[in-house]
Design a protein around this motif. Structure first.
Motif, mmCIF file in Angstrom:
data_model
loop_
_atom_site.group_PDB
_atom_site.id
_atom_site.type_symbol
_atom_site.label_atom_id
_atom_site.label_comp_id
_atom_site.label_asym_id
_atom_site.label_seq_id
_atom_site.Cartn_x
_atom_site.Cartn_y
_atom_site.Cartn_z
ATOM 1 N N GLY A 1 0.814 -1.202 0.000
ATOM 2 C CA GLY A 1 0.000 0.000 0.000
ATOM 3 C C GLY A 1 0.849 1.254 0.000
ATOM 4 O O GLY A 1 2.083 1.193 -0.001
ATOM 5 N N PHE A 2 0.172 2.398 0.013
ATOM 6 C CA PHE A 2 0.845 3.681 -0.067
ATOM 7 C C PHE A 2 1.619 3.972 1.220
ATOM 8 O O PHE A 2 1.381 3.363 2.267
ATOM 9 N N THR A 3 2.517 4.948 1.142
ATOM 10 C CA THR A 3 3.251 5.416 2.316
ATOM 11 C C THR A 3 2.272 5.869 3.391
ATOM 12 O O THR A 3 1.324 6.598 3.103
ATOM 13 N N GLY A 4 2.487 5.418 4.613
ATOM 14 C CA GLY A 4 1.634 5.831 5.720
ATOM 15 C C GLY A 4 0.377 5.009 5.890
ATOM 16 O O GLY A 4 -0.435 5.292 6.774
ATOM 17 N N SER A 5 0.207 3.968 5.062
ATOM 18 C CA SER A 5 -1.035 3.193 5.126
ATOM 19 C C SER A 5 -1.024 2.116 6.200
ATOM 20 O O SER A 5 -1.982 1.353 6.321
ATOM 21 N N GLY A 6 0.043 2.032 6.984
ATOM 22 C CA GLY A 6 0.068 1.118 8.123
ATOM 23 C C GLY A 6 0.687 -0.238 7.863
ATOM 24 O O GLY A 6 0.484 -1.174 8.639
ATOM 25 N N LYS A 7 1.474 -0.352 6.797
ATOM 26 C CA LYS A 7 2.086 -1.647 6.457
ATOM 27 C C LYS A 7 3.031 -2.127 7.556
ATOM 28 O O LYS A 7 2.999 -3.303 7.946
ATOM 29 N N SER A 8 3.881 -1.221 8.025
ATOM 30 C CA SER A 8 4.860 -1.601 9.053
ATOM 31 C C SER A 8 4.167 -2.034 10.339
ATOM 32 O O SER A 8 4.571 -3.012 10.990
ATOM 33 N N TYR A 9 3.130 -1.307 10.707
ATOM 34 C CA TYR A 9 2.375 -1.641 11.912
ATOM 35 C C TYR A 9 1.759 -3.025 11.776
ATOM 36 O O TYR A 9 1.835 -3.848 12.701
ATOM 37 N N LEU A 10 1.167 -3.304 10.634
ATOM 38 C CA LEU A 10 0.549 -4.609 10.408
ATOM 39 C C LEU A 10 1.594 -5.716 10.441
ATOM 40 O O LEU A 10 1.359 -6.793 11.002
ATOM 41 N N GLY A 11 2.746 -5.461 9.842
ATOM 42 C CA GLY A 11 3.813 -6.462 9.864
ATOM 43 C C GLY A 11 4.278 -6.751 11.280
ATOM 44 O O GLY A 11 4.475 -7.916 11.660
ATOM 45 N N CYS A 12 4.431 -5.687 12.084
ATOM 46 C CA CYS A 12 4.847 -5.872 13.478
ATOM 47 C C CYS A 12 3.758 -6.567 14.287
ATOM 48 O O CYS A 12 4.048 -7.425 15.131
ATOM 49 N N ILE B 1 10.072 -8.568 6.520
ATOM 50 C CA ILE B 1 10.980 -7.657 5.820
ATOM 51 C C ILE B 1 10.187 -6.413 5.447
ATOM 52 O O ILE B 1 9.326 -6.446 4.557
ATOM 53 N N ASP B 2 10.453 -5.322 6.138
ATOM 54 C CA ASP B 2 9.761 -4.060 5.902
ATOM 55 C C ASP B 2 10.500 -3.262 4.832
ATOM 56 O O ASP B 2 11.684 -3.484 4.581
ATOM 57 N N THR C 1 5.489 -3.484 1.621
ATOM 58 C CA THR C 1 6.030 -2.788 0.457
ATOM 59 C C THR C 1 5.047 -1.794 -0.141
ATOM 60 O O THR C 1 3.821 -1.958 -0.037
ATOM 61 N N GLN C 2 5.593 -0.771 -0.787
ATOM 62 C CA GLN C 2 4.785 0.181 -1.548
ATOM 63 C C GLN C 2 4.461 -0.357 -2.939
ATOM 64 O O GLN C 2 3.548 0.138 -3.590
#
Length: 250
Positions: A110-121, A171-172, A204-205
């Motif tokens: 998804g786009f930058t800021g869409s919460g990908k890192s949070y979801l991965g963690c 892998i973020d 990933t974006q």
């Protein structure tokens, strides 16, 4: 009372056997509340308390060692599911960690800021709660670690063994930078070792159609993608900027 029956030598033996949780649970029993209970029930309660303490300690250690960017992330408390187009039932399914048992991968795109890192963690933390050995790393940091490893005798092998050993690897910032030739070779080796044995989460974006080009558009790109895309759960995190939303709520 069980606690009163434990002499100094017995306590020493329990500690030597790494049964400190059990010893603490026995010593902590309320003599009034447990006075009328049979020995078997008092022992069962002590074991239950010790096991709960042991499990909590084990999970806490796994979460700490996972190196999560957001250690408080919780897959069960994701904001604005509908606005972001996230599937509640799919997130619940991921939370069961059955995908790890099936050696499936997950992609949060998804786009930058869409919460990908949070979801991965959050997913890695959920894995830890299931007593799965998980690890989080940003791809730029992974590349830096790979570069450093190659400068040490036997470092490349140790590096690959380390990152192969994680049952769940997040892998973020996947493909944020185009990997070098050396990095592409490492990724192919790592994905080959992990394929069918473990689970990898990619944040990933970039959409799947862009991966091949960013991986160099050669045989390495073909081989890397072949070991990822066929057994993967793809989740679009949308365009909603969660950083802006969080800042507005502050």
């Amino acid at each position: 009372m069980i606690g009163s029956l434990l002499d100094v030598e017995t306590k020493r033996k329990l500690r030597e056997m790494n049964a400190t949780e059990l010893l603490t649970a026995i010593d902590g029993q309320d003599p009034v509340a447990s006075a009328g209970l049979p020995f078997e029930d008092r022992l069962r309660l002590a074991v239950d308390e010790a096991y709960s303490s042991f499990t909590h300690s084990k999970v806490t250690g796994l979460i700490r060692r996972a190196g999560l960017r957001y250690p408080n992330a919780d897959l069960r408390r994701i904001d604005l599911l509908e606005e972001r187009g996230l599937d509640r039932s799919l997130l619940s399914h991921l939370g069961s960690c059955q995908f790890v048992t099936r050696q499936q991968n997950v992609v949060f795109q998804g786009f930058t800021g869409s919460g990908k890192s949070y979801l991965g963690c959050a997913l890695a933390k959920r894995g830890c709660e299931h007593r799965i050995r998980a690890h989080y790393i940003r791809m730029p940091d992974l590349e830096e670690a790979w570069t450093a490893a190659q400068e040490q005798p036997g470092g490349a092998g140790k590096f690959l063994r380390k990152y192969t050993a994680f049952t769940l690897l997040v892998i973020d910032e996947w493909l944020l930078d185009r990997p070098t030739e050396s990095m592409r070779g490492m990724l192919l080796d790592l994905m080959e070792r992990r394929y069918g044995e473990t689970s990898t989460v990619f944040c990933t974006q970039y959409q799947q159609k862009d991966w091949h080009q960013r991986l160099g558009a050669g045989v390495h790109a073909d081989a890397i993608m072949d070991r990822i895309v066929h057994n993967t759960i793809w989740i679009e995190t949308g365009t909603y900027n969660m950083r802006e939303h969080t800042a507005a709520q502050a």
